[in-house]
Design an enzyme around this catalytic site. Sequence first.
Site, PDB file in Angstrom:
ATOM      1  N   LYS A  44       0.827  -1.214   0.000  1.00  0.00           N
ATOM      2  CA  LYS A  44       0.000   0.000   0.000  1.00  0.00           C
ATOM      3  C   LYS A  44       0.864   1.269   0.000  1.00  0.00           C
ATOM      4  CE  LYS A  44      -1.472   1.581   4.029  1.00  0.00           C
ATOM      5  NZ  LYS A  44      -1.465   2.874   4.681  1.00  0.00           N
ATOM      6  N   ASN A  45       1.842   1.338   0.908  1.00  0.00           N
ATOM      7  CA  ASN A  45       2.566   2.593   1.069  1.00  0.00           C
ATOM      8  C   ASN A  45       3.518   2.887  -0.090  1.00  0.00           C
ATOM      9  OD1 ASN A  45       1.125   3.146   3.341  1.00  0.00           O
ATOM     10  ND2 ASN A  45       2.706   2.459   4.778  1.00  0.00           N
ATOM     11  N   CYS A 138      -4.210  12.576  12.571  1.00  0.00           N
ATOM     12  CA  CYS A 138      -5.094  11.416  12.425  1.00  0.00           C
ATOM     13  C   CYS A 138      -5.064  10.657  13.738  1.00  0.00           C
ATOM     14  CB  CYS A 138      -4.673  10.549  11.243  1.00  0.00           C
ATOM     15  SG  CYS A 138      -3.197   9.599  11.558  1.00  0.00           S
ATOM     16  N   ARG A 143       1.065  14.351  13.286  1.00  0.00           N
ATOM     17  CA  ARG A 143       1.632  14.151  11.962  1.00  0.00           C
ATOM     18  C   ARG A 143       1.923  15.455  11.195  1.00  0.00           C
ATOM     19  NH1 ARG A 143      -0.732   8.659   9.549  1.00  0.00           N
ATOM     20  NH2 ARG A 143       1.398   8.554   8.822  1.00  0.00           N
ATOM     21  N   ASP A 331       4.357  -0.027  12.197  1.00  0.00           N
ATOM     22  CA  ASP A 331       3.148  -0.601  11.586  1.00  0.00           C
ATOM     23  C   ASP A 331       2.917  -2.062  11.979  1.00  0.00           C
ATOM     24  OD1 ASP A 331       2.754   1.820  10.385  1.00  0.00           O
ATOM     25  OD2 ASP A 331       3.481   1.223   8.411  1.00  0.00           O
ATOM     26  N   ARG A 423      -8.673   0.385   4.596  1.00  0.00           N
ATOM     27  CA  ARG A 423      -7.667   1.271   3.998  1.00  0.00           C
ATOM     28  C   ARG A 423      -6.422   0.493   3.607  1.00  0.00           C
ATOM     29  NH1 ARG A 423      -5.653   4.730   8.018  1.00  0.00           N
ATOM     30  NH2 ARG A 423      -4.194   5.031   6.326  1.00  0.00           N
TER      31      ARG A 423
HETATM   32  N1  EPU Z   1       7.290  13.888  11.428  1.00  0.00           N
HETATM   33  C1  EPU Z   1       7.552  15.175  11.836  1.00  0.00           C
HETATM   34  N2  EPU Z   1       7.618  16.162  10.892  1.00  0.00           N
HETATM   35  C2  EPU Z   1       7.429  15.900   9.580  1.00  0.00           C
HETATM   36  C3  EPU Z   1       7.164  14.574   9.163  1.00  0.00           C
HETATM   37  C4  EPU Z   1       7.094  13.585  10.120  1.00  0.00           C
HETATM   38  O1  EPU Z   1       7.718  15.432  13.027  1.00  0.00           O
HETATM   39  O2  EPU Z   1       7.503  16.846   8.770  1.00  0.00           O
HETATM   40  C5  EPU Z   1       7.170  12.823  12.455  1.00  0.00           C
HETATM   41  C6  EPU Z   1       5.774  12.245  12.500  1.00  0.00           C
HETATM   42  O3  EPU Z   1       4.894  13.058  13.248  1.00  0.00           O
HETATM   43  C7  EPU Z   1       5.996  10.897  13.128  1.00  0.00           C
HETATM   44  C8  EPU Z   1       7.380  10.514  12.597  1.00  0.00           C
HETATM   45  O4  EPU Z   1       7.974  11.717  12.102  1.00  0.00           O
HETATM   46  O5  EPU Z   1       6.030  10.997  14.522  1.00  0.00           O
HETATM   47  C9  EPU Z   1       7.357   9.500  11.483  1.00  0.00           C
HETATM   48  O6  EPU Z   1       6.571   9.973  10.410  1.00  0.00           O
HETATM   49  P1  EPU Z   1       6.911   9.661   8.893  1.00  0.00           P
HETATM   50  O7  EPU Z   1       6.919  10.955   8.168  1.00  0.00           O
HETATM   51  O8  EPU Z   1       8.115   8.788   8.814  1.00  0.00           O
HETATM   52  O9  EPU Z   1       5.644   8.808   8.475  1.00  0.00           O
HETATM   53  P2  EPU Z   1       4.697   9.034   7.225  1.00  0.00           P
HETATM   54  O10 EPU Z   1       5.481   9.248   6.008  1.00  0.00           O
HETATM   55  O11 EPU Z   1       3.659  10.020   7.580  1.00  0.00           O
HETATM   56  C10 EPU Z   1       4.658   6.504   6.566  1.00  0.00           C
HETATM   57  C11 EPU Z   1       3.598   5.452   6.384  1.00  0.00           C
HETATM   58  C12 EPU Z   1       3.020   5.054   7.716  1.00  0.00           C
HETATM   59  C13 EPU Z   1       4.159   4.532   8.602  1.00  0.00           C
HETATM   60  C14 EPU Z   1       5.254   5.594   8.734  1.00  0.00           C
HETATM   61  C15 EPU Z   1       6.462   5.129   9.522  1.00  0.00           C
HETATM   62  C16 EPU Z   1       2.740   6.035   4.208  1.00  0.00           C
HETATM   63  C17 EPU Z   1       1.592   6.496   3.397  1.00  0.00           C
HETATM   64  N3  EPU Z   1       2.547   5.987   5.527  1.00  0.00           N
HETATM   65  O12 EPU Z   1       3.997   7.615   7.166  1.00  0.00           O
HETATM   66  O13 EPU Z   1       2.099   4.004   7.472  1.00  0.00           O
HETATM   67  O14 EPU Z   1       3.670   4.208   9.883  1.00  0.00           O
HETATM   68  O15 EPU Z   1       5.696   5.989   7.412  1.00  0.00           O
HETATM   69  O16 EPU Z   1       6.999   3.989   8.951  1.00  0.00           O
HETATM   70  O17 EPU Z   1       3.774   5.693   3.661  1.00  0.00           O
HETATM   71  C18 EPU Z   1       0.267   2.606   7.950  1.00  0.00           C
HETATM   72  O18 EPU Z   1       0.452   2.069   6.840  1.00  0.00           O
HETATM   73  O19 EPU Z   1      -0.505   2.121   8.812  1.00  0.00           O
HETATM   74  C19 EPU Z   1       0.987   3.842   8.267  1.00  0.00           C
HETATM   75  C20 EPU Z   1       0.605   4.677   9.230  1.00  0.00           C
END
Ligand code: EPU
Length: 458
Positions: A44-45, A138, A143, A331, A423
């Site tokens: 998915k991601n 969320c 986030r 995850d 999802r």
């Molecule tokens: N963060 C910040 N500032 C930013 C971006 C992120 O502080 O500008 C923090 C977030 O708040 C969080 C941490 O960094 O505490 C990690 O966030 P990250 O940006 O790595 O996650 P993401 O890109 O929003 C993706 C996956 C998530 C998965 C995370 C971590 C997708 C669409 N989503 O999210 O997937 O948990 O990486 O591996 O790729 C899921 O599939 O259930 C899911 C939540």
Amino acid sequence: MNSEDNVINTSLQADKLSSSESAPVIEIWGKRPLSGHISVSGAKNSALVVLAGTILCSQDCRIRNIPNLVDIGRMADVLTALGVKVTRNGDTLDVDASSISHSRAPYEIVSKLRASFFVIGPLLARLGVARVPLPGGCAIGARPVALHIRGLQALGAEVHMDHGIVHAYVPGTRGRLKGGKIYLDYPSVGATETLMMAATLAEGETVIENAAQEPEVLDLANFCRAMGARIRGAGTNTITIVGVPSLHSTDYGIIPDRIEAGTFMLAGAITKSPISLSPIIPEHLTPIIAKLAEAGTRVEMEGHSRARIVPGEKLLPIEIETRPHPGFPTDMQAQFMALTTLANGDSVITETVFENRLQHVAEFNRMGANIRLTGNSAVIRGVPQLSGAPVTGTDLRAAAALLVAGLAAEGKTTLHGLHHLDRGYENIEAKLSAVGARLRRVPSSSLVADSANQPVVV
Ligand code: EPU
């Protein structure tokens, strides 16, 4: 292609289901041994961000192994709203972004799919302008997207916020971002992906340091490379991108979903069932397989992409701390908690990636688990038995974990919150039924006052 082939699981369908009083539930009758084979869908991601990445290309692209999920439907809706043509045929999406006409992503969709914010990078790179609503928080945390925005500014973008919308543009007449050096304070998956996509069409070289190393980042880089991008180091903590003026058409297959595979491994482990699954890329599952071994369940490879669960005598207690890849993935945290509820001893699970991703603790306790929360750690005292109960998945992985727990619980578990589950898990009831699980999806309005804590044949 028949007319159904064109239909993607749309956000509208999902909204109807989640808001309706008869939102479906899954009833699970536990304690059934599982046997047989489960097929793992595309990640998915990866699929979500690769779809966003198609915006970079002014020719058409074919993306294979796309799971049929509500979130994918939402990303397709965002692309369509931007003027991209998206056609589905089974698990293949043909995407034609040649005549992309809008730079503004609609709030109605971005607010429901956080990952759709990731279109900001490719939009800016391709059009020199992007207007994307702030996605908001969320269930699992606030986030923020500050790292995405600071990185885009380092590539020469002007960014300001206007009425909840992030407005980014490249000043000057040529509209091309400029390569730059970016150090991420935290190896954010989304920020790494946004910036890597933005840099593919920038002038000159970009270096992203402290980049996320998740397999989905590497998959995105491979997709961009297949379109002619010059990227090296993806999958390590330093990614170098040399911008090119344009990208070309490609045909690309998404990697298998390591989290879906991991969830099924846990279903095998908790029911002590020797199920097999494929395709997997074992290196993507290293932390999951290692923790399963500590917990008393071995995973044996049969060939290079098929794994078999080899259950042990006992479930053993473990300690887990979630970390960015190659650490233990957040995850999979909830699914491992399901397993530890039945371990012989005390386990400790600490969530460090998201600030609010332990809401499932209360739901497991409703099933007879013994879990105590201290800050961002859960101390799980193993119990001999879980008992089926009505429970609610508070986010996608929590819902999957409760389903896994239901497979091992005595009696009937009724899982609510399927708008989360749908999802991220394609055909999960069919996949689990096929290996012998007893479960079925019904409208919640059809639940009758505990008429049946009895198994049904499905
Ligand atoms: N963060 C910040 N500032 C930013 C971006 C992120 O502080 O500008 C923090 C977030 O708040 C969080 C941490 O960094 O505490 C990690 O966030 P990250 O940006 O790595 O996650 P993401 O890109 O929003 C993706 C996956 C998530 C998965 C995370 C971590 C997708 C669409 N989503 O999210 O997937 O948990 O990486 O591996 O790729 C899921 O599939 O259930 C899911 C939540």
